[in-house]
Design an enzyme around this catalytic site. Sequence first.
Site, short mmCIF file in Angstrom:
data_model
loop_
_atom_site.label_atom_id
_atom_site.label_comp_id
_atom_site.label_asym_id
_atom_site.label_seq_id
_atom_site.Cartn_x
_atom_site.Cartn_y
_atom_site.Cartn_z
N GLY A 7 145.68 25.20 0.27
CA GLY A 7 147.03 25.16 -0.28
C GLY A 7 147.40 23.82 -0.89
CG ASN A 15 144.98 34.57 4.16
OD1 ASN A 15 145.89 35.31 4.54
ND2 ASN A 15 144.75 33.38 4.72
CG HIS A 61 143.78 30.91 8.25
ND1 HIS A 61 144.64 29.85 8.12
CD2 HIS A 61 143.32 31.19 7.02
CE1 HIS A 61 144.71 29.51 6.84
NE2 HIS A 61 143.91 30.30 6.15
CB SER A 63 142.57 24.76 -3.68
OG SER A 63 143.64 24.30 -2.86
CD GLU A 71 147.80 28.69 6.55
OE1 GLU A 71 148.09 29.89 6.59
OE2 GLU A 71 147.48 28.09 5.49
CD GLU A 114 139.97 29.56 4.64
OE1 GLU A 114 140.16 30.03 3.51
OE2 GLU A 114 140.79 29.67 5.57
CE LYS A 131 146.85 30.85 3.17
NZ LYS A 131 146.73 29.39 3.13
P1 PGA Z 1 144.42 28.58 -0.58
O1 PGA Z 1 144.30 29.21 0.90
O2 PGA Z 1 143.46 29.31 -1.45
O3 PGA Z 1 145.85 28.78 -0.97
O4 PGA Z 1 144.04 27.13 -0.45
C1 PGA Z 1 143.08 29.64 1.41
C2 PGA Z 1 143.25 30.15 2.82
O5 PGA Z 1 144.04 29.56 3.59
O6 PGA Z 1 142.61 31.14 3.23
#
Ligand code: PGA
Length: 262
Positions: A178, A13, A100, A217, A102, A172, A15
């Site tokens: 992140g 992803n 997601h 992560s 976000e 997640e 983003k």
């Molecule tokens: P990350 O993000 O691996 O940077 O923690 C995962 C995601 O939001 O899908």
Amino acid sequence: MGSRRRNFLVAGNWKMNGSLAGVQALAAANADGAMARLNLVQLVLFPPFLYLPEAQRCLGDSGMAWGAQNVSEHESGAYTGEVSAQMLREFGCACVLVGHSERRALFGESDAVVAHKFLAASRAGMTPVLCVGESLQEREQGATEAVVARQLRAVLDLAGASAFTDAVVAYEPVWAIGTGATATPEQAQDVHAFIRRCLAEADAEIAAGVHILYGGSMKRANARELLAMPDVDGGLLGGASLNVDEFMAVAITAQRLAQGVT
Ligand code: PGA
């Protein structure tokens, strides 16, 4: 050959990151057909919308699929700035991320909106990748299962269990996205098993086949122990997917595990 019931799925992803050159670099990394040799791992790239035509052009026969990070819940009409599921289909998208964290937190997507997006993707013949997960506060309050169950229930109530025949769930935990903090393999396994149990209450057979990805992560350094868990069927990588070598290293780890290489 390993005995996993479900092949691994490793998804990136991006983003609101990456570039046209980044899509081309990913394709170049496959110049020797490396992706196609990962025959026990399905790779998926979720770049920003604008890069989907380039993904289609560059990744067409690579063995890697591509999809969008978001989709409108509406079919068409006066929805300025939105992109419909049909449009994504036209560009060869196989999958769509829905819900997601976000999108939920920053763009106010409710469980109901997420459920309608899931249905829109499904109806257009794409695989919705439904993201679920609790915040740190919710985990500390012991509400992880209640939150995840509520997020799943919204989709089950609208789309029905059969819609999960061709769907993926991504667990997640918001506190791990992140942040560099990763769920322990046991924490991930507990929630993945819980997700499968929730789905099994609706349909045991479908639940047994659903891919449940871990996201938060995940990277080369921790992928092996997470992917070794019986209900962790792959990963949804954010930051680590922006680096081709890192992303491919996770995919190779998954392939080795699937082959039973220890
Ligand atoms: P990350 O993000 O691996 O940077 O923690 C995962 C995601 O939001 O899908």
